[in-house]
Design a protein around this motif. Structure first.
Motif, PDB file in Angstrom:
ATOM      1  N   ASP A   1      40.637   7.113  -3.114  1.00 20.07           N
ATOM      2  CA  ASP A   1      41.040   6.075  -4.074  1.00 20.07           C
ATOM      3  C   ASP A   1      42.360   6.479  -4.721  1.00 20.07           C
ATOM      4  O   ASP A   1      42.462   7.543  -5.335  1.00 20.07           O
ATOM      5  N   SER A   2      43.400   5.604  -4.595  1.00 16.00           N
ATOM      6  CA  SER A   2      44.726   5.982  -5.117  1.00 16.00           C
ATOM      7  C   SER A   2      45.000   5.372  -6.488  1.00 16.00           C
ATOM      8  O   SER A   2      45.931   5.791  -7.183  1.00 16.00           O
ATOM      9  N   ASN A   3      44.201   4.369  -6.922  1.00 14.25           N
ATOM     10  CA  ASN A   3      44.556   3.690  -8.180  1.00 14.25           C
ATOM     11  C   ASN A   3      43.441   3.747  -9.217  1.00 14.25           C
ATOM     12  O   ASN A   3      43.436   2.970 -10.172  1.00 14.25           O
TER      13      ASN A   3
ATOM     14  N   ASP B   1      40.343   2.835  -9.387  1.00 15.93           N
ATOM     15  CA  ASP B   1      39.300   1.816  -9.610  1.00 15.93           C
ATOM     16  C   ASP B   1      37.982   2.234  -8.957  1.00 15.93           C
ATOM     17  O   ASP B   1      37.021   1.467  -8.929  1.00 15.93           O
TER      18      ASP B   1
ATOM     19  N   ILE C   1      37.355   2.754  -5.876  1.00 17.85           N
ATOM     20  CA  ILE C   1      37.170   2.251  -4.504  1.00 17.85           C
ATOM     21  C   ILE C   1      38.295   2.786  -3.629  1.00 17.85           C
ATOM     22  O   ILE C   1      39.483   2.695  -3.994  1.00 17.85           O
ATOM     23  N   GLY C   2      37.959   3.357  -2.501  1.00 20.41           N
ATOM     24  CA  GLY C   2      38.983   3.862  -1.589  1.00 20.41           C
ATOM     25  C   GLY C   2      39.941   2.744  -1.209  1.00 20.41           C
ATOM     26  O   GLY C   2      39.591   1.561  -1.285  1.00 20.41           O
ATOM     27  N   ASP C   3      41.156   3.100  -0.803  1.00 22.32           N
ATOM     28  CA  ASP C   3      42.141   2.061  -0.480  1.00 22.32           C
ATOM     29  C   ASP C   3      43.172   2.587   0.526  1.00 22.32           C
ATOM     30  O   ASP C   3      43.180   3.770   0.870  1.00 22.32           O
TER      31      ASP C   3
ATOM     32  N   GLU D   1      40.632  -5.184  -2.749  1.00 23.30           N
ATOM     33  CA  GLU D   1      40.280  -3.843  -3.274  1.00 23.30           C
ATOM     34  C   GLU D   1      41.034  -2.745  -2.525  1.00 23.30           C
ATOM     35  O   GLU D   1      41.244  -1.657  -3.031  1.00 23.30           O
TER      36      GLU D   1
HETATM   37 CA    CA Z   1      41.268   2.050  -5.201  1.00 21.81          CA
END
Ligand code: CA
Ligand code: ISL
Length: 555
Positions: free
Chosen positions: A23-25, A27, A29-31, A76
């Motif tokens: 997860d980079s941001n 939230d 959730i991986g992205d 997401e």
């Molecule tokens: Ca994310």
């Protein structure tokens, strides 16, 4: 040397389940930007190809395997710019990207289905499988994989639609040519962006049985073999090859859920111009044909390996894998995930997986020996399949809650969907926020950062195996021979190409063993041994194999 062989026979593929990778941001959730930020990890490992589980716009009824817009990135996970940036970063590292083609069904929120269900004479009506009910009930007795009937009643047009999976995943009607044209167009869209090909979700299911008769007798216990046995699947796949896969020279991996080993060549024989390779399930499901855990023996495992290799013959090809996002963790299912044996058994299993006459697939986290999660309560699970089982079995008093939970503790798909454990930090370094699914508490011991610094780690064992596979074509293309198929715990096989013969020696259990090498086998050189190379027993032609031993030798 082997003649010209397609790149994907020499590839080592790493499967990413984007929701749980990075997860980079914040939230939880991986992205896609998270994937881009972790490509160095894959480069050090020696991976050359990535299979990305669905990244498309989806309401996530089945975590992306219910697609609402095939040409849009799931919000997401990021934007199309993020996808392009990720693909560029993969490509400049000399890697390739395979994406997930989910076209047996779409999301019920896809525009096609919104139109299709609006009226019986809508131009999209035949994009899906609609039938009249029978005696007020569903058109036949097909079960859905996520509980209940495979038919959902739609009052607006007083008909039922087919969904092999969740009601939110209506099956597309491949008999209707415009559907096939739409699929070929969306495949070209992503190939034109530079992806190398597709993993194809339950692709044998696209051809439905004519007349859709009821399941009978033992068909009821194995519906997926009926669903995968439709009469036109090879015609459709050959058309797909002619229209798209051939012209683009795209690689294809069919998820052949419900296909027998004997049927593999019908999908992968190059002369048939259908798919490059398939995932066949007999091995990965040996210990859990469905949600129930069951014991198995290594001779049973070895038999399946030999059968798959035999059926591939000299012109066919296979995949090797012992895990993915639909199955429990490799080391927990096939090894021993106790602290004492987790690393050694993970290495032994990786040694098997990376020395097959097949394209090996490594599932995210298995390269560091991630284990099943200690689930104890139904509330901890996310998986739509688990919720369907709870509704269909526990709430109907067919199976006691404790019994289902006991089996799910070994077999649930959620075990392989907990976030990748990058470090010992909070949330395993996966997210700065709250993860969508809990991070395994053992991330303090099992994580990529610690293993990167430990040359004896599961990670570096994978790295050495991949490097060895690259350096020795015998490990990729060599003929396979099991030297001791009936031994209960030793797995000894050779890979022979031209004048090179390699022995792989595994001891798949927690005890040591004095093992007599098969007649005529003398070990010339040990290329890759666990901490304990096999200690020759003087004069006896035997070796002492430590618990979960793994070594590779030149004969
Ligand atoms: Ca994310
Ligand atoms: O056995 C299964 C169903 O009971 C699962 O392993 C899985 O549903 C099956 O292997 C098909 O898997 C694919 O299609 C499903 C999706 O949930 C899986 O994640 C996908 O891999 C529907 O798209």
């Amino acid at each position: 040397m082997v003649g010209h062989t397609p790149w994907w026979k020499d590839a080592v593929v790493y499967q990413i389940y984007p929701r749980s990778f990075m997860d980079s941001n914040g939230d939880g959730i991986g992205d896609l930007n998270g994937i881009t930020s972790r490509l160095d990890h894959l480069q050090v490992l020696g991976i050359d190809t990535i299979w990305l589980s669905p990244h498309f716009d989806s309401p996530n009824a089945d975590n992306g395997y219910d697609i609402r817009d095939y040409r849009k990135v799931m919000a997401e996970f990021g934007t199309m710019d993020d996808f392009d940036r990720m693909l560029a970063a993969i490509t400049e590292r000399g890697m390739r990207l395979i994406i997930d083609l989910v076209v047996n069904h779409s999301s019920d929120q896809h525009e096609w289905f919104v139109q299709s269900r609006s009226s019986r004479d809508n131009p999209y009506r035949d994009y899906y499988v609609w039938r009249d009910g029978v005696d007020g009930g569903p058109p036949n007795n097909y079960p859905a994989f996520f509980g209940g009937s495979a038919w959902e009643y739609d009052a607006a047009t007083d008909q039922w639609y087919l969904h092999y999976f969740a009601p939110q995943q209506p099956d597309l009607n491949w008999e209707h040519e415009p559907v096939r044209r739409e699929v070929y167009d969306l495949m070209r869209f992503w190939l034109d962006k530079g992806v190398a090909g597709f993993r194809m979700d339950v692709i044998p299911f696209i051809s439905k049985q004519p007349g859709l008769p009821n399941l009978e007798g033992e068909q009821r216990a194995r519906p997926h073999y009926v669903y995968a046995g439709g009469p036109r699947v090879h015609e459709f796949l050959h058309e797909m090859h002619t229209e798209v896969l051939g012209p683009y020279d795209a690689v294809s991996v069919g998820e052949a859920f419900g296909v027998e080993v004997s049927e593999i060549p019908k999908f992968t024989d190059t002369a048939r111009e259908e798919l490059s390779m398939i995932f066949q399930f007999d091995l990965v499901r040996l210990g859990h044909p469905h949600w129930r855990q069951r014991s198995f023996t290594w001779p049973q495992f070895k038999r399946i390996v030999a059968d798959m290799d035999e059926v591939a013959g000299t012109t066919g090809w296979n995949t090797s894998f012992l895990a993915n996002h639909d199955n429990p963790r490799m080391v927990s299912q096939f090894g021993d995930d106790s602290p004492a044996w987790r690393e050694r058994s993970a290495k032994a299993l990786a040694t098997w997986n990376l020395t097959q006459r097949a394209t090996p697939f490594v599932y995210q986290g298995d390269e560091i020996g991630m284990t099943n999660y200690p689930f104890t309560d139904i509330e901890q699970y996310d998986d739509v399949e688990v919720k369907g089982l709870w509704r269909g079995l526990v709430e109907t008093d067919k199976v006691p809650a404790a019994e289902l939970l006991e089996h799910l503790a070994h077999t649930s798909r959620d075990h392989s969907r907990t976030p990748v454990q990058w470090s010992a930090e909070a949330e395993g370094g996966f997210t700065a926020g709250t993860p969508w699914l809990a991070v395994n508490p053992n991330h303090t011991e099992v994580n990529a950062a610690a293993q990167m610094m430990d040359d004896g780690s599961v990670f570096h064992h994978h790295r050495r195996l991949i490097a060895l596979r690259r350096a020795h074509p015998a490990l990729v293309h060599g003929a396979y021979r099991d030297l001791d198929p009936e031994h209960p715990t030793v797995f000894a096989y050779t890979r022979t190409l031209d004048d090179v013969s390699v022995l792989v020696l595994l001891h798949l259990c927690g005890d040591a063993l004095d093992y007599s090498l098969p007649a005529g086998v003398t070990i010339a050189d040990t290329w890759l041994a666990e901490a304990h190379a096999p200690e020759p027993i003087p004069g006896a032609g035997s070796v002492r194999l430590a618990a979960w031993h793994a070594s590779i030798h030149l004969l």
